[in-house]
Design a protein around this motif. Structure first.
Motif, PDB file in Angstrom:
ATOM      1  N   GLU A 138       0.912  -1.111   0.042  1.00 59.52           N
ATOM      2  CA  GLU A 138       0.042  -0.037   0.101  1.00 59.52           C
ATOM      3  C   GLU A 138       0.799   1.171  -0.258  1.00 59.52           C
ATOM      4  OE1 GLU A 138      -2.844   0.124   3.362  1.00 59.52           O
ATOM      5  OE2 GLU A 138      -3.950  -1.624   2.508  1.00 59.52           O
ATOM      6  N   LEU A 139       0.362   2.374  -0.601  1.00 60.34           N
ATOM      7  CA  LEU A 139       1.148   3.707  -0.639  1.00 60.34           C
ATOM      8  C   LEU A 139       0.945   4.312   1.064  1.00 60.34           C
ATOM      9  CD1 LEU A 139       2.645   5.826  -2.302  1.00 60.34           C
ATOM     10  CD2 LEU A 139       0.248   6.786  -2.599  1.00 60.34           C
ATOM     11  N   LYS A 140       1.826   4.451   1.282  1.00 59.47           N
ATOM     12  CA  LYS A 140       1.928   5.183   2.780  1.00 59.47           C
ATOM     13  C   LYS A 140       2.274   6.926   2.567  1.00 59.47           C
ATOM     14  CE  LYS A 140       4.460   5.324   7.083  1.00 59.47           C
ATOM     15  NZ  LYS A 140       5.682   4.976   7.944  1.00 59.47           N
ATOM     16  N   ASP A 141       2.901   7.143   1.641  1.00 58.37           N
ATOM     17  CA  ASP A 141       2.998   8.580   1.400  1.00 58.37           C
ATOM     18  C   ASP A 141       3.546   8.811   0.067  1.00 58.37           C
ATOM     19  OD1 ASP A 141       3.191  11.352   2.104  1.00 58.37           O
ATOM     20  OD2 ASP A 141       5.339  10.996   2.789  1.00 58.37           O
ATOM     21  N   ALA A 142       3.283  10.092  -0.545  1.00 57.57           N
ATOM     22  CA  ALA A 142       3.770  10.419  -2.195  1.00 57.57           C
ATOM     23  C   ALA A 142       3.965  11.928  -1.805  1.00 57.57           C
ATOM     24  CB  ALA A 142       2.857   9.992  -2.936  1.00 57.57           C
ATOM     25  N   SER A 143       5.192  12.438  -2.371  1.00 59.40           N
ATOM     26  CA  SER A 143       5.089  13.818  -2.773  1.00 59.40           C
ATOM     27  C   SER A 143       4.522  14.121  -3.827  1.00 59.40           C
ATOM     28  CB  SER A 143       6.734  14.032  -2.575  1.00 59.40           C
ATOM     29  OG  SER A 143       7.096  13.582  -3.891  1.00 59.40           O
ATOM     30  N   ASP A 144       4.230  15.490  -4.024  1.00 61.93           N
ATOM     31  CA  ASP A 144       3.538  15.898  -5.153  1.00 61.93           C
ATOM     32  C   ASP A 144       4.470  15.742  -6.509  1.00 61.93           C
ATOM     33  OD1 ASP A 144       1.705  17.143  -3.476  1.00 61.93           O
ATOM     34  OD2 ASP A 144       2.224  19.057  -3.396  1.00 61.93           O
ATOM     35  N   ARG A 145       5.613  15.657  -6.169  1.00 65.63           N
ATOM     36  CA  ARG A 145       6.609  15.552  -7.084  1.00 65.63           C
ATOM     37  C   ARG A 145       6.707  14.182  -7.936  1.00 65.63           C
ATOM     38  NH1 ARG A 145      13.078  16.696  -5.983  1.00 65.63           N
ATOM     39  NH2 ARG A 145      12.591  14.919  -4.720  1.00 65.63           N
ATOM     40  N   SER A 146       6.135  13.272  -7.175  1.00 63.31           N
ATOM     41  CA  SER A 146       6.170  11.852  -7.621  1.00 63.31           C
ATOM     42  C   SER A 146       4.961  11.664  -8.561  1.00 63.31           C
ATOM     43  CB  SER A 146       5.788  10.954  -6.393  1.00 63.31           C
ATOM     44  OG  SER A 146       4.378  10.964  -6.002  1.00 63.31           O
TER      45      SER A 146
ATOM     46  N   ILE B 200       2.006  10.471  -8.157  1.00 60.65           N
ATOM     47  CA  ILE B 200       1.528   9.410  -7.619  1.00 60.65           C
ATOM     48  C   ILE B 200       0.397   9.634  -6.518  1.00 60.65           C
ATOM     49  CG2 ILE B 200       1.450   7.165  -6.670  1.00 60.65           C
ATOM     50  CD1 ILE B 200       4.358   7.098  -7.547  1.00 60.65           C
ATOM     51  N   SER B 201      -1.148   9.481  -7.042  1.00 56.59           N
ATOM     52  CA  SER B 201      -2.043   9.643  -6.188  1.00 56.59           C
ATOM     53  C   SER B 201      -2.421   8.669  -5.321  1.00 56.59           C
ATOM     54  CB  SER B 201      -3.516  10.460  -7.029  1.00 56.59           C
ATOM     55  OG  SER B 201      -3.691   9.540  -7.906  1.00 56.59           O
ATOM     56  N   GLY B 202      -2.388   7.272  -5.630  1.00 64.55           N
ATOM     57  CA  GLY B 202      -2.295   6.070  -5.382  1.00 64.55           C
ATOM     58  C   GLY B 202      -1.735   4.881  -5.804  1.00 64.55           C
ATOM     59  N   MET B 203      -1.599   3.955  -5.289  1.00 66.22           N
ATOM     60  CA  MET B 203      -0.710   2.957  -5.420  1.00 66.22           C
ATOM     61  C   MET B 203      -1.108   1.647  -4.460  1.00 66.22           C
ATOM     62  SD  MET B 203       3.537   2.223  -5.890  1.00 66.22           S
ATOM     63  CE  MET B 203       3.583   3.503  -6.455  1.00 66.22           C
ATOM     64  N   VAL B 204      -1.293   0.481  -5.091  1.00 64.19           N
ATOM     65  CA  VAL B 204      -1.638  -0.850  -4.436  1.00 64.19           C
ATOM     66  C   VAL B 204      -0.923  -2.013  -5.168  1.00 64.19           C
ATOM     67  CG1 VAL B 204      -3.616  -0.225  -3.313  1.00 64.19           C
ATOM     68  CG2 VAL B 204      -3.828  -1.269  -5.607  1.00 64.19           C
ATOM     69  N   GLY B 205      -0.360  -3.099  -4.385  1.00 63.95           N
ATOM     70  CA  GLY B 205       0.133  -4.166  -5.074  1.00 63.95           C
ATOM     71  C   GLY B 205       0.459  -5.174  -4.310  1.00 63.95           C
TER      72      GLY B 205
ATOM     73  N   ASP C 247      -1.718   4.941  -9.535  1.00 68.48           N
ATOM     74  CA  ASP C 247      -2.686   5.796 -10.116  1.00 68.48           C
ATOM     75  C   ASP C 247      -2.114   7.108  -9.910  1.00 68.48           C
ATOM     76  OD1 ASP C 247      -4.930   7.514 -10.565  1.00 68.48           O
ATOM     77  OD2 ASP C 247      -6.173   6.743  -8.959  1.00 68.48           O
ATOM     78  N   THR C 248      -2.148   7.877 -11.168  1.00 64.11           N
ATOM     79  CA  THR C 248      -1.529   9.273 -11.178  1.00 64.11           C
ATOM     80  C   THR C 248      -2.716  10.343 -11.376  1.00 64.11           C
ATOM     81  OG1 THR C 248      -1.651   9.369 -13.748  1.00 64.11           O
ATOM     82  CG2 THR C 248       0.452   8.316 -12.539  1.00 64.11           C
ATOM     83  N   GLY C 249      -3.881   9.875 -11.112  1.00 61.87           N
ATOM     84  CA  GLY C 249      -4.977  10.994 -11.336  1.00 61.87           C
ATOM     85  C   GLY C 249      -5.741  11.147 -12.471  1.00 61.87           C
ATOM     86  N   ASP C 250      -4.703  11.097 -13.519  1.00 66.23           N
ATOM     87  CA  ASP C 250      -5.145  10.987 -14.729  1.00 66.23           C
ATOM     88  C   ASP C 250      -5.531   9.590 -15.560  1.00 66.23           C
ATOM     89  OD1 ASP C 250      -5.502  13.975 -14.921  1.00 66.23           O
ATOM     90  OD2 ASP C 250      -3.255  14.112 -15.258  1.00 66.23           O
TER      91      ASP C 250
END
Length: 275
Positions: free
Chosen positions: A42-50, A52-57, A82-85
């Motif tokens: 699961e995604l714990k944290d992501a910067s705006d620069r990444s 990335i708005s979501g990630m699972v695996g 998931d990048t949002g777009d």
């Protein structure tokens, strides 16, 4: 796992038979046992620069073999990003073989995005007079001479050995065939004091016979070989490590984003006896 992240053979003090594990599952002289571990990511944290708005695996790590015949690792790391777009699926598949006695390491990694092959890296590394020699066959035939480095299973044994000695910090050059398979990384390892699982330990119950077994909290930071001063690690990985090489409660910090990996299934496999 991932860089396993992970040498003198270490005789395991883990009471495997007393934990109810059949003789066929007992560890060899190194203390490592064959196993298959499945982790939900699961995604714990992501910067705006990444971006990335979501990630699972899911990550599957399979470790088999013996001290005399060598160890084979099959590793698969699949994430939906998931990048949002848009969304994309990343799939990394790695197979390695390591002979501790002969100091031989073979590796193959295939990386896919949305089922399309992005990269195929294959090769083998062995000792030579100055360090290690890497013979790459994919993506191109190339031979590389590198400084002396530990291979992944050796590095795992080094971590366990230092943990037993109470040495909580050490550094090593590690070659695992990752990226383009042509350079080692500097691995800085911090080992905490041995602990027993707490009542709220997130995935201890998935460790089966080892659920109540003591572990060491470990953090390994990987740096580029030529890093100097206060360099930023390529990535950092934290996990709880058992004396037999099993890990759980992972945190993988890639700088711009952080993933957690919780053990969801553990299967202890038959260990091939040395003749």
């Amino acid at each position: 796992m991932f860089r396993s992240s992970l040498a003198a053979a270490v005789v395991s003090g883990l009471g495997i038979l007393s934990l109810g594990i059949p003789v066929a599952h007992a560890a060899g002289p190194s203390g490592l046992i064959a196993h298959r571990a499945v982790y939900d990511l699961e995604l714990k944290d992501a910067s705006d620069r990444s971006g990335i708005s979501g990630m699972v695996g899911r990550m599957v790590y399979e470790f088999e073999g013996s001290d005399c015949a060598g160890f084979t690792t099959n590793f698969r790391f699949v994430t939906k990003i998931d990048t949002g777009d848009s969304t994309r699926v990343s799939d990394q598949q790695t197979t390695t073989f390591e002979d501790l006695g002969k100091r031989l390491f073979r590796f193959e990694t295939k990386s896919y995005t949305d089922n399309q092959l992005d990269k195929d890296v294959r090769g083998a590394a062995s000792d030579d007079q100055k360090g290690i020699k890497v013979d790459l066959t994919e993506p191109h035939n190339k031979q590389v001479e590198l400084i002396q480095s530990r291979f992944p299973t050796e590095h795992m044994l080094d971590i366990i050995h230092n943990a037993k000695l109470g040495k909580n910090f050490f550094e090593a050059q590690v070659f695992d065939g990752s990226d383009d398979g042509d350079k080692p990384l500097i691995a800085t390892t911090v080992v905490g004091k041995e602990q027993s699982p707490a009542t709220d330990d997130p995935d201890a119950d998935k460790a089966g016979a080892f659920a109540k077994t003591p572990f060491w909290p470990v953090t390994v930071a990987y740096f580029n070989e030529k890093s100097t001063g206060d360099a930023t690690p390529v990535y950092r990985m934290s996990f709880k490590l058992y004396e037999n090489g099993i890990t759980r409660d992972l945190t993988m910090d890639y700088g711009d984003f952080v993933l957690t990996g919780k053990l969801t299934k553990l299967e202890v496999l038959d260990t091939k006896a040395c003749q």
